[in-house]
Motif scaffolding. Structure first.
Motif, PDB file in Angstrom:
ATOM      1  N   LYS A  16     -19.644  48.153  64.408  1.00 56.64           N
ATOM      2  CA  LYS A  16     -19.212  49.057  63.489  1.00 56.64           C
ATOM      3  C   LYS A  16     -19.278  50.241  64.173  1.00 56.64           C
ATOM      4  CE  LYS A  16     -18.386  46.862  59.656  1.00 56.64           C
ATOM      5  NZ  LYS A  16     -17.073  46.994  59.036  1.00 56.64           N
ATOM      6  N   PRO A  17     -18.136  51.326  64.113  1.00 58.57           N
ATOM      7  CA  PRO A  17     -18.053  52.441  64.843  1.00 58.57           C
ATOM      8  C   PRO A  17     -18.965  53.747  63.847  1.00 58.57           C
ATOM      9  CG  PRO A  17     -16.141  52.266  63.793  1.00 58.57           C
ATOM     10  CD  PRO A  17     -16.924  50.958  63.510  1.00 58.57           C
ATOM     11  N   TRP A  18     -19.292  54.760  64.811  1.00 60.06           N
ATOM     12  CA  TRP A  18     -19.806  56.033  64.070  1.00 60.06           C
ATOM     13  C   TRP A  18     -19.001  56.721  63.840  1.00 60.06           C
ATOM     14  CZ3 TRP A  18     -24.572  56.248  61.991  1.00 60.06           C
ATOM     15  CH2 TRP A  18     -25.518  55.510  62.688  1.00 60.06           C
ATOM     16  N   ILE A  29     -21.749  58.628  59.979  1.00 64.09           N
ATOM     17  CA  ILE A  29     -21.718  57.581  59.067  1.00 64.09           C
ATOM     18  C   ILE A  29     -21.318  56.293  59.857  1.00 64.09           C
ATOM     19  CG2 ILE A  29     -20.857  56.343  57.219  1.00 64.09           C
ATOM     20  CD1 ILE A  29     -20.690  59.002  55.610  1.00 64.09           C
ATOM     21  N   ARG A  30     -22.060  55.359  59.667  1.00 59.37           N
ATOM     22  CA  ARG A  30     -21.437  53.951  60.006  1.00 59.37           C
ATOM     23  C   ARG A  30     -21.258  53.156  58.988  1.00 59.37           C
ATOM     24  NH1 ARG A  30     -24.877  51.301  65.011  1.00 59.37           N
ATOM     25  NH2 ARG A  30     -23.340  51.983  66.039  1.00 59.37           N
ATOM     26  N   LEU A  31     -20.023  53.102  58.668  1.00 58.82           N
ATOM     27  CA  LEU A  31     -19.601  52.463  57.131  1.00 58.82           C
ATOM     28  C   LEU A  31     -19.789  50.987  57.460  1.00 58.82           C
ATOM     29  CD1 LEU A  31     -18.509  52.913  54.382  1.00 58.82           C
ATOM     30  CD2 LEU A  31     -16.026  53.020  55.397  1.00 58.82           C
ATOM     31  N   LEU A  32     -20.440  50.342  56.808  1.00 55.69           N
ATOM     32  CA  LEU A  32     -20.768  48.917  57.018  1.00 55.69           C
ATOM     33  C   LEU A  32     -19.939  48.118  55.900  1.00 55.69           C
ATOM     34  CD1 LEU A  32     -24.621  48.879  57.274  1.00 55.69           C
ATOM     35  CD2 LEU A  32     -23.150  49.027  59.145  1.00 55.69           C
ATOM     36  N   HIS A  33     -19.641  48.241  54.674  1.00 55.38           N
ATOM     37  CA  HIS A  33     -19.087  47.561  53.879  1.00 55.38           C
ATOM     38  C   HIS A  33     -18.316  48.483  52.579  1.00 55.38           C
ATOM     39  CE1 HIS A  33     -18.135  43.668  52.049  1.00 55.38           C
ATOM     40  NE2 HIS A  33     -18.571  44.052  50.819  1.00 55.38           N
ATOM     41  N   VAL A  34     -17.373  48.081  52.196  1.00 53.04           N
ATOM     42  CA  VAL A  34     -16.570  48.598  51.104  1.00 53.04           C
ATOM     43  C   VAL A  34     -16.232  47.677  50.183  1.00 53.04           C
ATOM     44  CG1 VAL A  34     -14.689  50.106  50.379  1.00 53.04           C
ATOM     45  CG2 VAL A  34     -15.840  50.557  52.476  1.00 53.04           C
ATOM     46  N   ASP A  35     -16.623  47.489  49.145  1.00 54.45           N
ATOM     47  CA  ASP A  35     -16.434  46.548  48.054  1.00 54.45           C
ATOM     48  C   ASP A  35     -15.977  47.052  46.804  1.00 54.45           C
ATOM     49  OD1 ASP A  35     -16.686  44.502  46.052  1.00 54.45           O
ATOM     50  OD2 ASP A  35     -18.596  43.652  46.939  1.00 54.45           O
ATOM     51  N   GLU A  36     -14.536  46.997  46.967  1.00 53.97           N
ATOM     52  CA  GLU A  36     -13.701  47.499  45.760  1.00 53.97           C
ATOM     53  C   GLU A  36     -14.094  46.680  44.473  1.00 53.97           C
ATOM     54  OE1 GLU A  36      -9.331  49.026  44.959  1.00 53.97           O
ATOM     55  OE2 GLU A  36      -9.643  47.985  46.564  1.00 53.97           O
ATOM     56  N   ALA A  37     -14.262  45.379  44.298  1.00 60.28           N
ATOM     57  CA  ALA A  37     -14.482  44.750  43.045  1.00 60.28           C
ATOM     58  C   ALA A  37     -16.026  45.354  42.506  1.00 60.28           C
ATOM     59  CB  ALA A  37     -14.432  43.287  43.296  1.00 60.28           C
ATOM     60  N   ALA A  38     -16.647  45.540  43.446  1.00 57.39           N
ATOM     61  CA  ALA A  38     -17.936  45.661  42.925  1.00 57.39           C
ATOM     62  C   ALA A  38     -18.388  47.261  42.723  1.00 57.39           C
ATOM     63  CB  ALA A  38     -19.249  45.133  43.709  1.00 57.39           C
ATOM     64  N   GLN A  39     -17.263  48.120  43.157  1.00 53.28           N
ATOM     65  CA  GLN A  39     -17.324  49.582  43.273  1.00 53.28           C
ATOM     66  C   GLN A  39     -18.581  49.978  44.194  1.00 53.28           C
ATOM     67  OE1 GLN A  39     -14.873  51.789  40.918  1.00 53.28           O
ATOM     68  NE2 GLN A  39     -13.872  49.861  42.147  1.00 53.28           N
ATOM     69  N   GLN A  40     -18.739  49.698  45.222  1.00 54.72           N
ATOM     70  CA  GLN A  40     -19.898  49.833  45.775  1.00 54.72           C
ATOM     71  C   GLN A  40     -19.411  49.839  47.515  1.00 54.72           C
ATOM     72  OE1 GLN A  40     -22.870  46.561  46.917  1.00 54.72           O
ATOM     73  NE2 GLN A  40     -23.971  47.847  45.258  1.00 54.72           N
ATOM     74  N   VAL A  41     -20.307  51.013  48.194  1.00 52.19           N
ATOM     75  CA  VAL A  41     -20.021  51.150  49.582  1.00 52.19           C
ATOM     76  C   VAL A  41     -21.528  51.061  50.158  1.00 52.19           C
ATOM     77  CG1 VAL A  41     -17.936  52.367  49.191  1.00 52.19           C
ATOM     78  CG2 VAL A  41     -20.428  53.343  49.447  1.00 52.19           C
ATOM     79  N   SER A 140     -10.091  52.381  56.918  1.00 57.33           N
ATOM     80  CA  SER A 140      -8.929  52.194  57.520  1.00 57.33           C
ATOM     81  C   SER A 140      -8.499  52.585  58.788  1.00 57.33           C
ATOM     82  CB  SER A 140      -7.740  52.231  56.513  1.00 57.33           C
ATOM     83  OG  SER A 140      -7.418  53.421  56.327  1.00 57.33           O
ATOM     84  N   MET A 141      -9.488  53.672  59.180  1.00 54.49           N
ATOM     85  CA  MET A 141      -9.160  54.489  60.381  1.00 54.49           C
ATOM     86  C   MET A 141      -9.987  54.387  61.559  1.00 54.49           C
ATOM     87  SD  MET A 141      -9.037  58.329  58.480  1.00 54.49           S
ATOM     88  CE  MET A 141      -7.862  58.859  57.624  1.00 54.49           C
ATOM     89  N   SER A 142      -9.646  54.596  62.686  1.00 56.75           N
ATOM     90  CA  SER A 142     -10.615  54.565  63.782  1.00 56.75           C
ATOM     91  C   SER A 142     -11.476  55.731  63.766  1.00 56.75           C
ATOM     92  CB  SER A 142      -9.719  54.612  65.305  1.00 56.75           C
ATOM     93  OG  SER A 142      -8.964  56.046  65.338  1.00 56.75           O
ATOM     94  N   PRO A 143     -12.514  56.211  64.437  1.00 57.99           N
ATOM     95  CA  PRO A 143     -13.203  57.153  64.383  1.00 57.99           C
ATOM     96  C   PRO A 143     -12.382  58.707  64.947  1.00 57.99           C
ATOM     97  CG  PRO A 143     -14.423  55.674  65.463  1.00 57.99           C
ATOM     98  CD  PRO A 143     -13.081  54.735  65.238  1.00 57.99           C
ATOM     99  N   GLU A 144     -11.483  58.283  65.696  1.00 57.63           N
ATOM    100  CA  GLU A 144     -10.572  59.243  66.427  1.00 57.63           C
ATOM    101  C   GLU A 144      -9.560  59.834  65.109  1.00 57.63           C
ATOM    102  OE1 GLU A 144     -10.959  56.403  67.988  1.00 57.63           O
ATOM    103  OE2 GLU A 144     -12.458  57.102  69.383  1.00 57.63           O
ATOM    104  N   GLU A 145      -8.963  58.618  64.385  1.00 60.31           N
ATOM    105  CA  GLU A 145      -8.003  59.119  63.327  1.00 60.31           C
ATOM    106  C   GLU A 145      -8.731  59.575  62.219  1.00 60.31           C
ATOM    107  OE1 GLU A 145      -5.074  55.694  63.470  1.00 60.31           O
ATOM    108  OE2 GLU A 145      -6.806  54.969  62.581  1.00 60.31           O
ATOM    109  N   PHE A 146     -10.208  59.642  61.958  1.00 59.38           N
ATOM    110  CA  PHE A 146     -10.937  60.140  60.957  1.00 59.38           C
ATOM    111  C   PHE A 146     -11.112  61.598  61.377  1.00 59.38           C
ATOM    112  CE2 PHE A 146     -15.177  61.108  59.127  1.00 59.38           C
ATOM    113  CZ  PHE A 146     -14.886  61.165  57.690  1.00 59.38           C
TER     114      PHE A 146
END
Length: 161
Positions: A16-18, A29-41, A140-146
């Motif tokens: 996972k990228p920084w 931030i190292r984003l590990l998981h985005v759970d839309e159904a559970a409304q959790q990150v 949905s982005m690369s670190p550079e796009e962010f």
């Protein structure tokens, strides 16, 4: 990342990228998981030395477990091995001081299942919502796009950190 037959996910941290911030490139931030159904990150927040983040108000619950180092909320130190439970409507300012750095595992869960997590309060009185849509966009982005996104937001008068 591996998805198991039962729907579980396994993540290797190094896969996972920084995502860095233009205001302070040593914070990330190292984003590990985005759970839309559970409304959790779930993410790891890296606090660099002597940094101060935005005061923020929770529109969610948060669990913050200090993996390494020491950080604090206002005057309360949160050292390695400490879990902070941050309730709905709590307000505080995360920071490091005295040369400390920290990596913190954070789990945010929306209370009303509305995707609202944190309202960041800028020093200029402006506020910015850090919600499920922001995390989905980041994912949905690369670190550079962010970084480019932050620059575009700053150029449009929005908050970039």
């Amino acid at each position: 990342m591996a998805k198991l037959d039962d729907g579980s996910f396994l993540y290797a941290m190094e896969d996972k990228p920084w995502y860095r911030f233009i205001q302070n490139p040593d914070d990330a931030i190292r984003l590990l998981h985005v759970d839309e159904a559970a409304q959790q990150v779930v993410f790891v927040q890296r606090f660099s030395a002597d940094t101060r983040h935005h005061m923020h108000t929770h529109h969610c619950t948060a669990i913050a477990y200090t993996l390494s180092g020491t950080w604090k909320y206002d005057d309360t130190e949160i050292p390695e091995g400490t879990l902070a439970y941050e309730p709905y409507k709590s307000t505080h300012t995360p920071m490091t001081s005295d040369g400390n750095v920290a990596d913190v595992l954070v789990i945010l869960t929306a209370i009303n299942k509305d995707g609202r997590f944190l309202e960041l309060h800028g020093e200029d009185g402006e506020s910015f919502e850090l919600n499920l849509e922001v995390f989905k966009l980041m994912d949905s982005m690369s670190p550079e796009e962010f970084l480019d996104f932050q620059r575009a937001q700053a150029g449009a008068g929005g908050s970039a950190d």
